[in-house]
Design a protein around this motif. Structure first.
Motif, short mmCIF file in Angstrom:
data_model
loop_
_atom_site.label_atom_id
_atom_site.label_comp_id
_atom_site.label_asym_id
_atom_site.label_seq_id
_atom_site.Cartn_x
_atom_site.Cartn_y
_atom_site.Cartn_z
N GLU A 109 -16.00 12.07 30.60
CA GLU A 109 -15.94 11.28 29.47
C GLU A 109 -14.38 10.35 29.46
O GLU A 109 -14.58 9.38 29.02
N THR A 110 -13.53 11.12 29.67
CA THR A 110 -12.03 10.62 29.55
C THR A 110 -11.85 9.67 30.65
O THR A 110 -11.57 8.39 30.38
N LYS A 111 -12.57 10.17 31.99
CA LYS A 111 -12.48 8.89 33.11
C LYS A 111 -13.26 7.84 32.76
O LYS A 111 -12.64 6.49 33.20
N MET A 112 -14.40 7.89 32.47
CA MET A 112 -15.25 6.79 32.28
C MET A 112 -14.82 5.71 31.11
O MET A 112 -14.80 4.47 31.40
N GLN A 113 -14.20 6.55 30.04
CA GLN A 113 -13.93 5.57 29.17
C GLN A 113 -12.71 4.70 29.35
O GLN A 113 -12.54 3.67 28.99
N GLN A 114 -11.62 5.47 29.83
CA GLN A 114 -10.32 4.93 30.26
C GLN A 114 -10.48 3.58 31.32
O GLN A 114 -10.02 2.58 31.31
N GLU A 115 -11.36 4.03 32.30
CA GLU A 115 -11.74 3.04 33.29
C GLU A 115 -12.39 1.77 32.65
O GLU A 115 -11.84 0.55 32.84
N TYR A 116 -13.31 1.82 31.85
CA TYR A 116 -13.87 0.64 31.01
C TYR A 116 -13.01 0.08 30.26
O TYR A 116 -12.70 -1.22 30.21
N PHE A 117 -12.05 0.78 29.62
CA PHE A 117 -11.02 0.03 28.72
C PHE A 117 -10.13 -0.66 29.31
O PHE A 117 -9.71 -1.84 29.03
N GLU A 118 -9.74 -0.17 30.53
CA GLU A 118 -8.65 -1.10 31.27
C GLU A 118 -9.47 -2.18 32.04
O GLU A 118 -8.69 -3.04 32.12
N ALA A 119 -10.67 -2.23 32.28
CA ALA A 119 -11.17 -3.05 32.86
C ALA A 119 -11.89 -4.31 31.66
O ALA A 119 -11.87 -5.54 31.99
N ASN A 120 -11.88 -3.99 30.45
CA ASN A 120 -12.72 -4.80 29.51
C ASN A 120 -11.85 -4.90 28.26
O ASN A 120 -12.12 -5.93 27.52
#
Length: 341
Positions: free
Chosen positions: A184-195
């Protein structure tokens, strides 16, 4: 050929928090509510049980006596799965056999001095005291240098492995970040950095727009059946605001959190007219010193009941060898729960 319909045709649903998939087979549950609806014998318990090791003033297995606590009470688990004194060490053989020591602290939280209550039976003001204790423990444990993850959870009901019916939950704080929260940490951080926005903030806006899987909402929190739910009546509690951990909540948000917990667990009890079993837990940012800008606090509820108080969902066959699978759609489950609010 007819056009694809989520309510009619087999399909896979993606979980953006974990990167995993669930198989949904709605055609197998055309009439999911026609099964037996048996009467369940109520579990009558006294307000105080002299044999309960969690009740006020009683002596626990290690010889320590509980105080005469008036509301909530927390103590270090007498038989914790993790220990702060574990020495550093590892075992490796041919790179295939690997083990590493793990340090941690396990605590037990009594929600109420009353032996006969569960969260849905408690007043919102008393659940708010539980929320306050969760917050305090998370913040205090996060200051310990070897603690990088704090998992707050509750197992309710014997079917979920709860060995004592006294209303209580647990905290396991440890030096590593477990696989689920790490994903969840990985998926949320990647989404935040992209969006530039949190994944769950954007997801919640979609859910509020569609309004098909919402169970209950107040000014600050929303209870819903996730689009990718695996368990038949799985739900998630989400703050409307992007909050990384309990310590970032306002007083009003903590009140709203307590209210949403009360409403959701009460609905569960009404569904099959039984004290509804579940495992529930709060996921919030790791305590490893990183900023974790993408983390959005949420609470998972995983109940095992399927069609009645005695018909349970198990992970078997294909689900153990392939992917999770469900017949009742999340939309159907949400509608059933929402009708009881």
């Amino acid at each position: 050929m007819s056009s694809f319909d989520l309510a009619e045709h087999p399909h896979r649903r993606y979980n953006p928090l974990s990167g995993e998939w669930v198989l949904v087979s709605p055609h197998r549950a055309k009439r999911p509510w026609q099964g037996q609806q048996e009467d369940v014998q109520k579990d009558a318990r006294p307000e105080y049980d002299p044999t309960c090791y969690l009740c006020p003033t009683n002596t626990r297995a290690n010889g320590e006596q509980n105080p005469d606590y008036p509301s909530t009470y927390v103590f270090e688990n007498d038989f914790g799965a993790l220990q702060a004194s574990t020495p550093e060490g590892s075992y490796t053989k041919n790179s295939l056999l690997r083990a590493e020591s793990e340090r941690g602290i396990c605590k037990v939280i009594c929600f109420s001095p009353r032996h006969d209550l569960t969260l849905p039976d408690m007043e919102v003001a008393d659940i708010r005291k539980v929320v306050d204790l969760w917050e305090r423990e998370y913040l205090e444990l996060s200051k310990i240098d070897f603690i990088n993850h704090v998992q707050i959870f509750e197992n309710k009901g014997a079917v979920m492995g709860c060995s004592n019916p006294h209303p209580h939950g647990q905290i396991w704080a440890q030096s590593s970040v477990p696989a689920g929260p790490a994903r969840e940490t990985k998926m949320q951080q990647e989404y935040f950095e992209a969006n530039g926005l949190s994944l769950l903030q954007d997801y919640l806006e979609l859910e509020l727009e569609e309004n098909q899987r919402i169970v209950y909402s107040n000014e600050h929190f929303v209870a819903l059946v996730p689009f990718w739910a695996v368990w038949p009546f799985e739900t998630m509690l989400l703050p409307r605001r992007h909050i990384r951990h309990l310590g970032e909540m306002t007083e009003e948000e903590k009140d709203a959190f307590a209210d949403a917990i009360k409403k959701l667990t009460k609905v569960y009890d009404q569904l099959f007219n039984v004290s509804f079993p579940y495992s529930a837990g709060i996921h919030q940012m790791p305590t490893d010193g990183e900023e974790h800008t993408g983390w959005h606090l949420h609470m998972h509820f995983y109940p095992p009941l399927l069609r009645s108080a005695s018909v349970k969902k198990f992970m078997v066959g294909y689900e153990m060898l392939g992917d999770p699978q469900r017949d009742i759609t999340p939309e159907t489950s949400a509608g059933r729960l929402r009708s009881l609010v």
